[in-house]
Design a protein around this motif. Structure first.
Motif, PDB file in Angstrom:
ATOM      1  N   GLU A 157      46.961  33.332  33.470  1.00 56.03           N
ATOM      2  CA  GLU A 157      47.338  33.330  34.941  1.00 56.03           C
ATOM      3  C   GLU A 157      46.275  34.679  35.982  1.00 56.03           C
ATOM      4  N   ALA A 158      46.841  34.759  36.658  1.00 55.88           N
ATOM      5  CA  ALA A 158      46.203  35.545  37.559  1.00 55.88           C
ATOM      6  C   ALA A 158      46.019  37.987  37.366  1.00 55.88           C
ATOM      7  N   PRO A 159      45.382  38.523  36.681  1.00 52.16           N
ATOM      8  CA  PRO A 159      45.599  39.209  36.276  1.00 52.16           C
ATOM      9  C   PRO A 159      45.955  40.263  38.580  1.00 52.16           C
ATOM     10  N   GLU A 160      45.785  41.173  38.081  1.00 48.35           N
ATOM     11  CA  GLU A 160      46.453  42.036  39.274  1.00 48.35           C
ATOM     12  C   GLU A 160      44.616  42.376  39.854  1.00 48.35           C
ATOM     13  N   LEU A 161      43.732  42.362  38.776  1.00 51.78           N
ATOM     14  CA  LEU A 161      42.622  42.662  39.343  1.00 51.78           C
ATOM     15  C   LEU A 161      41.656  42.390  38.762  1.00 51.78           C
ATOM     16  N   ILE A 162      40.566  41.757  39.329  1.00 53.42           N
ATOM     17  CA  ILE A 162      39.042  41.319  38.870  1.00 53.42           C
ATOM     18  C   ILE A 162      38.467  41.514  39.153  1.00 53.42           C
ATOM     19  N   LEU A 163      37.131  42.095  38.455  1.00 54.50           N
ATOM     20  CA  LEU A 163      36.499  43.148  39.056  1.00 54.50           C
ATOM     21  C   LEU A 163      34.762  42.082  38.989  1.00 54.50           C
ATOM     22  N   LEU A 164      33.813  41.768  39.855  1.00 56.99           N
ATOM     23  CA  LEU A 164      33.216  40.398  39.694  1.00 56.99           C
ATOM     24  C   LEU A 164      31.556  41.010  40.607  1.00 56.99           C
ATOM     25  N   ALA A 165      30.192  40.419  39.767  1.00 53.31           N
ATOM     26  CA  ALA A 165      29.375  41.281  40.166  1.00 53.31           C
ATOM     27  C   ALA A 165      28.035  40.646  40.534  1.00 53.31           C
ATOM     28  N   SER A 166      29.176  39.386  41.079  1.00 50.29           N
ATOM     29  CA  SER A 166      27.997  38.264  41.890  1.00 50.29           C
ATOM     30  C   SER A 166      28.373  37.265  42.681  1.00 50.29           C
ATOM     31  N   PRO A 167      27.967  36.736  43.367  1.00 51.31           N
ATOM     32  CA  PRO A 167      28.705  35.547  44.616  1.00 51.31           C
ATOM     33  C   PRO A 167      28.794  34.381  43.280  1.00 51.31           C
ATOM     34  N   SER A 168      28.172  34.389  42.466  1.00 53.85           N
ATOM     35  CA  SER A 168      28.216  33.466  41.167  1.00 53.85           C
ATOM     36  C   SER A 168      29.262  33.177  40.033  1.00 53.85           C
ATOM     37  N   ALA A 169      29.815  34.418  39.845  1.00 56.45           N
ATOM     38  CA  ALA A 169      30.788  35.221  39.266  1.00 56.45           C
ATOM     39  C   ALA A 169      32.112  34.249  40.499  1.00 56.45           C
ATOM     40  N   VAL A 170      31.980  34.959  41.614  1.00 58.61           N
ATOM     41  CA  VAL A 170      33.091  34.335  42.767  1.00 58.61           C
ATOM     42  C   VAL A 170      33.094  33.171  42.679  1.00 58.61           C
ATOM     43  N   GLU A 171      31.936  32.197  43.192  1.00 62.98           N
ATOM     44  CA  GLU A 171      31.825  31.349  42.825  1.00 62.98           C
ATOM     45  C   GLU A 171      33.156  29.636  41.776  1.00 62.98           C
ATOM     46  N   ALA A 172      32.483  31.022  41.119  1.00 57.99           N
ATOM     47  CA  ALA A 172      33.797  29.806  39.516  1.00 57.99           C
ATOM     48  C   ALA A 172      34.854  31.141  39.276  1.00 57.99           C
ATOM     49  N   ALA A 193      30.963  36.876  49.608  1.00 57.76           N
ATOM     50  CA  ALA A 193      31.348  35.226  49.138  1.00 57.76           C
ATOM     51  C   ALA A 193      32.607  35.664  48.862  1.00 57.76           C
ATOM     52  N   LEU A 194      33.100  36.926  49.025  1.00 57.53           N
ATOM     53  CA  LEU A 194      35.284  37.127  48.704  1.00 57.53           C
ATOM     54  C   LEU A 194      35.411  37.014  50.529  1.00 57.53           C
ATOM     55  N   GLU A 195      34.689  37.779  51.088  1.00 57.87           N
ATOM     56  CA  GLU A 195      34.980  37.535  52.639  1.00 57.87           C
ATOM     57  C   GLU A 195      35.056  36.626  53.046  1.00 57.87           C
ATOM     58  N   GLU A 196      34.033  35.523  52.688  1.00 58.51           N
ATOM     59  CA  GLU A 196      34.289  34.143  53.029  1.00 58.51           C
ATOM     60  C   GLU A 196      35.262  33.126  53.278  1.00 58.51           C
ATOM     61  N   ARG A 197      35.819  33.927  51.466  1.00 58.80           N
ATOM     62  CA  ARG A 197      36.870  33.032  51.457  1.00 58.80           C
ATOM     63  C   ARG A 197      38.144  33.593  51.732  1.00 58.80           C
ATOM     64  N   GLY A 198      38.023  34.362  52.133  1.00 57.25           N
ATOM     65  CA  GLY A 198      39.351  35.147  52.764  1.00 57.25           C
ATOM     66  C   GLY A 198      39.920  35.867  51.987  1.00 57.25           C
ATOM     67  N   TRP A 199      39.475  36.366  50.449  1.00 55.69           N
ATOM     68  CA  TRP A 199      40.498  36.631  49.561  1.00 55.69           C
ATOM     69  C   TRP A 199      39.816  38.124  49.216  1.00 55.69           C
ATOM     70  N   PRO A 200      41.725  38.976  49.621  1.00 56.06           N
ATOM     71  CA  PRO A 200      41.881  40.415  48.898  1.00 56.06           C
ATOM     72  C   PRO A 200      40.240  40.967  48.382  1.00 56.06           C
ATOM     73  N   HIS A 201      39.458  41.794  48.638  1.00 61.56           N
ATOM     74  CA  HIS A 201      39.149  42.331  47.962  1.00 61.56           C
ATOM     75  C   HIS A 201      38.487  44.027  48.527  1.00 61.56           C
ATOM     76  N   THR A 202      37.719  45.129  47.202  1.00 60.19           N
ATOM     77  CA  THR A 202      37.227  46.074  48.126  1.00 60.19           C
ATOM     78  C   THR A 202      35.883  46.139  47.125  1.00 60.19           C
ATOM     79  N   LEU A 203      34.749  46.558  48.195  1.00 61.17           N
ATOM     80  CA  LEU A 203      33.729  46.964  47.857  1.00 61.17           C
ATOM     81  C   LEU A 203      33.405  48.043  47.753  1.00 61.17           C
ATOM     82  N   LEU A 204      33.181  47.833  46.252  1.00 60.39           N
ATOM     83  CA  LEU A 204      32.758  49.025  45.539  1.00 60.39           C
ATOM     84  C   LEU A 204      31.471  50.140  45.936  1.00 60.39           C
TER      85      LEU A 204
END
Length: 226
Positions: A157-172, A193-204
């Motif tokens: 299932e989806a966790p509350e938070l996900i740490l993503l380190a690259s556009p490739s990870a977003v793609e997956a 990449a997250l903005e393009e998909r409209g997914w909630p995110h925070t830029l560190l």
């Protein structure tokens, strides 16, 4: 609260322990894997400078038998700098904001002399090479590793938070997970990449353990520790 760490092992050392100390349940869910390529380093052998944007690029160059001693080196982030120094290199330029364009600006601020070699992955963004060429530098690029995506584990299932380190990870990341979780983006290209998909995110604010912890405190509405 649960957080999925998708970055490669060794990046952001100590993060899992710090998150667990905050009371988070930590999942390790790798979304990319890398494979070294039998690249020919001849195009960059005579370059005065080698600039690295990842630890994997350092490891791939070393696997090809290249020596870093005596070269002028630049790095994105403390982990890449550490990998270069552990391999015997002396790093002269480090990106203050931990991404490729920041490395370009730090490099250009010194106005150094010489051709520039970029050992990188097959999915590297073109921003670094483009910026240096626009500034008049001769830039040679060699692809020394490739990045492959890994599927999100079936039934997880989806966790509350996900740490993503690259556009490739977003793609997956599956839509059902990306739409429900709040992603923490390591770097502006990942955030884009997250903005393009409209997914909630925070830029560190930076690619550091401290920045991850601060972002989570803000999301949870907690006061900063002193």
């Amino acid at each position: 609260m649960r957080i999925a760490l998708t970055q490669s092992e060794g990046r952001l050392a100590g993060l899992q322990e710090a998150l667990e100390a905050m009371g988070l349940e930590v999942w390790r869910v790798p979304l990319i894997q890398t494979r070294f390529l039998p690249a020919d380093l001849t195009p960059i052998q005579d370059c005065r400078w080698w600039l690295f944007t990842s630890v994997t690029a350092v490891q791939a160059v070393r696997a090809l038998g290249a020596r870093l001693e005596g070269r002028r080196l630049g790095a994105v982030g403390p982990a890449t700098r550490r990998a270069l120094e552990e391999a015997g290199g002396a790093v002269e330029v480090v990106a203050p904001e931990g991404h490729a364009l920041s490395l370009a600006e730090a490099f250009l601020a010194r106005r150094p002399f010489g051709f520039v070699g970029l050992p990188q992955g097959n999915r590297a963004q073109p921003h670094l090479a483009r910026r240096l060429r626009e500034a008049g530098y001769t830039v040679e690029v060699v692809t020394v590793y490739e990045t492959l995506t890994c599927p999100w584990p079936q039934g997880l299932e989806a966790p509350e938070l996900i740490l993503l380190a690259s556009p490739s990870a977003v793609e997956a990341l599956p839509d059902a997970v990306g739409e429900r979780a709040h992603s923490l983006a390591l770097g502006p290209s990942t955030a884009a990449a997250l903005e393009e998909r409209g997914w909630p995110h925070t830029l560190l604010a930076s690619p550091s353990v401290e920045a991850v912890l601060k972002a989570i405190q803000d999301i949870r509405g907690e006061p900063c520790s002193t």
